[in-house]
Design a protein around this motif. Sequence first.
Motif, PDB file in Angstrom:
ATOM      1  N   GLU A 122     -52.963  55.771  29.432  1.00  0.00           N
ATOM      2  CA  GLU A 122     -52.217  54.583  29.038  1.00  0.00           C
ATOM      3  C   GLU A 122     -51.554  54.829  27.687  1.00  0.00           C
ATOM      4  O   GLU A 122     -52.226  55.230  26.723  1.00  0.00           O
ATOM      5  CB  GLU A 122     -53.134  53.373  28.935  1.00  0.00           C
ATOM      6  CG  GLU A 122     -53.833  53.033  30.242  1.00  0.00           C
ATOM      7  CD  GLU A 122     -54.811  51.894  30.086  1.00  0.00           C
ATOM      8  OE1 GLU A 122     -55.223  51.333  31.095  1.00  0.00           O
ATOM      9  OE2 GLU A 122     -55.151  51.570  28.921  1.00  0.00           O
ATOM     10  N   GLU A 140     -48.475  53.386  24.697  1.00  0.00           N
ATOM     11  CA  GLU A 140     -47.646  52.300  24.195  1.00  0.00           C
ATOM     12  C   GLU A 140     -46.667  52.847  23.167  1.00  0.00           C
ATOM     13  O   GLU A 140     -47.090  53.474  22.179  1.00  0.00           O
ATOM     14  CB  GLU A 140     -48.490  51.211  23.535  1.00  0.00           C
ATOM     15  CG  GLU A 140     -49.294  50.365  24.482  1.00  0.00           C
ATOM     16  CD  GLU A 140     -50.030  49.244  23.754  1.00  0.00           C
ATOM     17  OE1 GLU A 140     -50.706  48.467  24.436  1.00  0.00           O
ATOM     18  OE2 GLU A 140     -49.923  49.165  22.512  1.00  0.00           O
ATOM     19  N   VAL A 183     -43.083  49.126  24.680  1.00  0.00           N
ATOM     20  CA  VAL A 183     -43.008  49.594  26.067  1.00  0.00           C
ATOM     21  C   VAL A 183     -44.371  50.186  26.412  1.00  0.00           C
ATOM     22  O   VAL A 183     -44.859  51.079  25.714  1.00  0.00           O
ATOM     23  CB  VAL A 183     -41.906  50.655  26.247  1.00  0.00           C
ATOM     24  CG1 VAL A 183     -41.954  51.235  27.662  1.00  0.00           C
ATOM     25  CG2 VAL A 183     -40.530  50.053  25.980  1.00  0.00           C
ATOM     26  N   GLU A 184     -45.002  49.647  27.447  1.00  0.00           N
ATOM     27  CA  GLU A 184     -46.343  50.087  27.837  1.00  0.00           C
ATOM     28  C   GLU A 184     -46.277  50.730  29.210  1.00  0.00           C
ATOM     29  O   GLU A 184     -45.569  50.242  30.092  1.00  0.00           O
ATOM     30  CB  GLU A 184     -47.299  48.895  27.858  1.00  0.00           C
ATOM     31  CG  GLU A 184     -48.745  49.282  28.117  1.00  0.00           C
ATOM     32  CD  GLU A 184     -49.713  48.130  27.892  1.00  0.00           C
ATOM     33  OE1 GLU A 184     -49.354  47.213  27.131  1.00  0.00           O
ATOM     34  OE2 GLU A 184     -50.807  48.171  28.476  1.00  0.00           O
ATOM     35  N   PHE A 185     -47.004  51.819  29.397  1.00  0.00           N
ATOM     36  CA  PHE A 185     -47.006  52.492  30.692  1.00  0.00           C
ATOM     37  C   PHE A 185     -48.385  53.076  30.985  1.00  0.00           C
ATOM     38  O   PHE A 185     -49.216  53.233  30.080  1.00  0.00           O
ATOM     39  CB  PHE A 185     -45.948  53.609  30.735  1.00  0.00           C
ATOM     40  CG  PHE A 185     -46.235  54.749  29.801  1.00  0.00           C
ATOM     41  CD1 PHE A 185     -45.829  54.705  28.481  1.00  0.00           C
ATOM     42  CD2 PHE A 185     -46.929  55.874  30.240  1.00  0.00           C
ATOM     43  CE1 PHE A 185     -46.103  55.756  27.617  1.00  0.00           C
ATOM     44  CE2 PHE A 185     -47.209  56.927  29.387  1.00  0.00           C
ATOM     45  CZ  PHE A 185     -46.796  56.870  28.067  1.00  0.00           C
ATOM     46  N   GLU A 186     -48.625  53.374  32.250  1.00  0.00           N
ATOM     47  CA  GLU A 186     -49.891  53.992  32.674  1.00  0.00           C
ATOM     48  C   GLU A 186     -49.613  54.988  33.791  1.00  0.00           C
ATOM     49  O   GLU A 186     -48.873  54.685  34.726  1.00  0.00           O
ATOM     50  CB  GLU A 186     -50.878  52.938  33.157  1.00  0.00           C
ATOM     51  CG  GLU A 186     -52.201  53.533  33.647  1.00  0.00           C
ATOM     52  CD  GLU A 186     -53.202  52.461  34.057  1.00  0.00           C
ATOM     53  OE1 GLU A 186     -53.248  51.424  33.389  1.00  0.00           O
ATOM     54  OE2 GLU A 186     -53.907  52.683  35.062  1.00  0.00           O
ATOM     55  N   LEU A 227     -47.388  56.012  38.977  1.00  0.00           N
ATOM     56  CA  LEU A 227     -47.049  55.271  37.766  1.00  0.00           C
ATOM     57  C   LEU A 227     -47.208  53.791  38.112  1.00  0.00           C
ATOM     58  O   LEU A 227     -46.243  53.132  38.475  1.00  0.00           O
ATOM     59  CB  LEU A 227     -45.608  55.583  37.339  1.00  0.00           C
ATOM     60  CG  LEU A 227     -45.112  54.952  36.036  1.00  0.00           C
ATOM     61  CD1 LEU A 227     -45.870  55.523  34.842  1.00  0.00           C
ATOM     62  CD2 LEU A 227     -43.614  55.194  35.872  1.00  0.00           C
ATOM     63  N   GLU A 270     -47.834  51.146  36.381  1.00  0.00           N
ATOM     64  CA  GLU A 270     -47.235  50.129  35.527  1.00  0.00           C
ATOM     65  C   GLU A 270     -46.394  50.757  34.418  1.00  0.00           C
ATOM     66  O   GLU A 270     -46.743  51.796  33.858  1.00  0.00           O
ATOM     67  CB  GLU A 270     -48.295  49.215  34.906  1.00  0.00           C
ATOM     68  CG  GLU A 270     -49.321  49.917  34.055  1.00  0.00           C
ATOM     69  CD  GLU A 270     -50.387  48.952  33.546  1.00  0.00           C
ATOM     70  OE1 GLU A 270     -50.199  48.423  32.440  1.00  0.00           O
ATOM     71  OE2 GLU A 270     -51.374  48.729  34.272  1.00  0.00           O
ATOM     72  N   ILE A 271     -45.247  50.142  34.162  1.00  0.00           N
ATOM     73  CA  ILE A 271     -44.398  50.462  33.025  1.00  0.00           C
ATOM     74  C   ILE A 271     -43.531  49.235  32.775  1.00  0.00           C
ATOM     75  O   ILE A 271     -42.809  48.782  33.670  1.00  0.00           O
ATOM     76  CB  ILE A 271     -43.547  51.727  33.237  1.00  0.00           C
ATOM     77  CG1 ILE A 271     -42.654  51.967  32.018  1.00  0.00           C
ATOM     78  CG2 ILE A 271     -42.759  51.686  34.529  1.00  0.00           C
ATOM     79  CD1 ILE A 271     -41.999  53.325  31.983  1.00  0.00           C
ATOM     80  N   TYR A 272     -43.655  48.663  31.604  1.00  0.00           N
ATOM     81  CA  TYR A 272     -42.915  47.433  31.338  1.00  0.00           C
ATOM     82  C   TYR A 272     -42.614  47.279  29.856  1.00  0.00           C
ATOM     83  O   TYR A 272     -43.279  47.865  29.002  1.00  0.00           O
ATOM     84  CB  TYR A 272     -43.690  46.209  31.848  1.00  0.00           C
ATOM     85  CG  TYR A 272     -45.051  46.025  31.223  1.00  0.00           C
ATOM     86  CD1 TYR A 272     -46.178  46.552  31.837  1.00  0.00           C
ATOM     87  CD2 TYR A 272     -45.217  45.319  30.034  1.00  0.00           C
ATOM     88  CE1 TYR A 272     -47.424  46.386  31.279  1.00  0.00           C
ATOM     89  CE2 TYR A 272     -46.461  45.142  29.471  1.00  0.00           C
ATOM     90  CZ  TYR A 272     -47.572  45.681  30.094  1.00  0.00           C
ATOM     91  OH  TYR A 272     -48.808  45.520  29.529  1.00  0.00           O
ATOM     92  N   TYR A 273     -41.579  46.486  29.615  1.00  0.00           N
ATOM     93  CA  TYR A 273     -41.189  46.126  28.250  1.00  0.00           C
ATOM     94  C   TYR A 273     -41.751  44.737  27.955  1.00  0.00           C
ATOM     95  O   TYR A 273     -41.627  43.812  28.772  1.00  0.00           O
ATOM     96  CB  TYR A 273     -39.664  46.111  28.137  1.00  0.00           C
ATOM     97  CG  TYR A 273     -39.131  45.477  26.878  1.00  0.00           C
ATOM     98  CD1 TYR A 273     -39.214  46.125  25.650  1.00  0.00           C
ATOM     99  CD2 TYR A 273     -38.517  44.223  26.923  1.00  0.00           C
ATOM    100  CE1 TYR A 273     -38.709  45.544  24.501  1.00  0.00           C
ATOM    101  CE2 TYR A 273     -38.007  43.641  25.769  1.00  0.00           C
ATOM    102  CZ  TYR A 273     -38.101  44.304  24.568  1.00  0.00           C
ATOM    103  OH  TYR A 273     -37.608  43.721  23.429  1.00  0.00           O
TER     104      TYR A 273
END
Length: 450
Positions: A109, A111, A120-123, A158, A160-163
Motif C-alpha cells: 500500500e 500514498e 493518491v492512494e494505491f494498493e 491493483l 484500489e487506486i484513487y485520488y
Amino acid sequence: MRFLFLVAILFAQEGFAQEAATTTTTTTTTTVTQEVTAPAVPGDEEDDAKAVETVTTSTTSIKKERSFPEFEFKSYGYIVFGQKETFKTVQNLEPFVRREMDLAEIAFEGEFILTETSKVEFEVEIEHGGVGTTIEFDPFEEFGEFEQEIEKGGEVVLPEIYYKKTFTKTNTALKVGKFPLFISLGSVLTKPHLYASILPSDVEARMIPLSWTETGVQVEQKYHQFTGRLGLVSGLNSEFFRTYAWVGGGYQRHFETTNADNLATLVSLEYGNLSKGLGAAVSYYFSDTTGNRYKVDKLKDEAHVSLLTVMGSYKWGRFGLAGEVIRGELSNSDKVSAANATLGGLAKPKAFAPLGHKANLESLQVSYDIADSFTFYLKGEHVDTFADVEGNINKNPRYNVNRRSAGFMWQWDTAMFMKAQYAREKTELDGLPETYQANIAFGFDLDSFN
C-alpha cells in the motif's frame, strides 16, 4: 446528475486552490525565577541572605516547510497451511482429508501525499504467489507450433487506486478512482492485525465479492463521530452470477475493461472508525445488472441487486465484539438463471445456473485478549443464498450453511503474527456429513507500528 452537480459545487467552493506549504515561525517567551546565592561581602550583615533573581529567556522555534509530494508505504502478507475434509464427487459423500499450503496474499500500500489535503492512494496485491504465463515453441508439433503455457496460478492485481481530496472547512472528502466499498467487514477491515481470525468473515465469498472494490466517485461528510458516504460506482454483471457465490461472481474482473451501462449507488452511515475496528455502520447498495451483460439479447428484464448491511467491531478493554448482518435481493432471479443457463464456452455455468431470489448472512465473533499479544476468539456464521426463490427455481439446502469456529492470534515483534483456527461446517442438505477445517496463518502487518 444531481450527484455530479454536488461534486462540482464542492470543487467550486474550494476554488481548486492549492494549499501552499507554509513556513511557520513561533516565538516563545519563558520566564524563569530562580534563587541565586549572593557573593560574600565582609561586614555585610546580609552575607547569608539569598538574592532572588528573575531571568527572562526567549526562544524561537521554526516549523520547517513540508516538501511535496511525500510518499508513505505499508505492507502486509501471510501464508496459510490448512487441512480440511472434502468430497470426491456428488455420488460419493464419504469425506476425505485434503491438506493445502497457500501464499495467500502479499499487499503493498502506497500514498503519494500531494498537498496538506490531497493524496493518491494505491494498493498492489500478489495473491497465491502471483501468476505466470509463457509462450513456447514446439518443433515437433506438426510443422512447429507456438503454445501458451500457464506456469503459475494466482493473481497480481491493483484492487484500489484513487485520488482523495479533503475540504477542511466543511469536513468533506471526495474520492475518485477505484476504492473499497463500505458494504461488509471483508471490504472494510483490511489490516490483518485488527481481527483475530484469518479472514473477517469465512462465508462472505459465498454471497458477495470478497474484498469488494469498484471504480467511481464517492463523497464523504463527517459530523462529530458520524461519517456519511454517498457513492456512484460500477455495477455487477449478472452474466456471471452463479449458485455457489450468488452475485459475487458478477464482480467485473474477467475482462480488460468494465461495462458501465449500469452503475450502482452506495449509501452508508458510520459511527466511530470501523476500519480501525472501533465503530459501527449501516450500508445500502442498489444497482441494475442487466445492462452490463455482454450477451445483450439473452435477457431483457431488469435484474436489480440490493444489499442492506448492518456491521460493527468494537473493544471494551480486553473484550471484543465484531459482526455483521447482510440482507440481499436479486429481482427476476429465475429469468437471470434461465438466461445464464444458455451461455456457452467459458461462461457456461453448467449445474450452477439456478439463483436464489433472496440471500441472508449473519456473522458474530467474540474475542478476549488473554495477554496484550494473545487474543482468543469464538465465531458463529450462517449464510443462505436460497432464502427465497422465484418462478420454477427450487431452494437448494446445500447452500444453507452454518459454520462455527474458534482460534487465536499471537503477535510478536510488533508486526509479526500467527493465527490458528478450527472450524466445523454443516449444510441443511440431508445426508451431507458435517466437515471440519483447520488452518494456521503466519504473516506480518506493518500497519501495527502506527
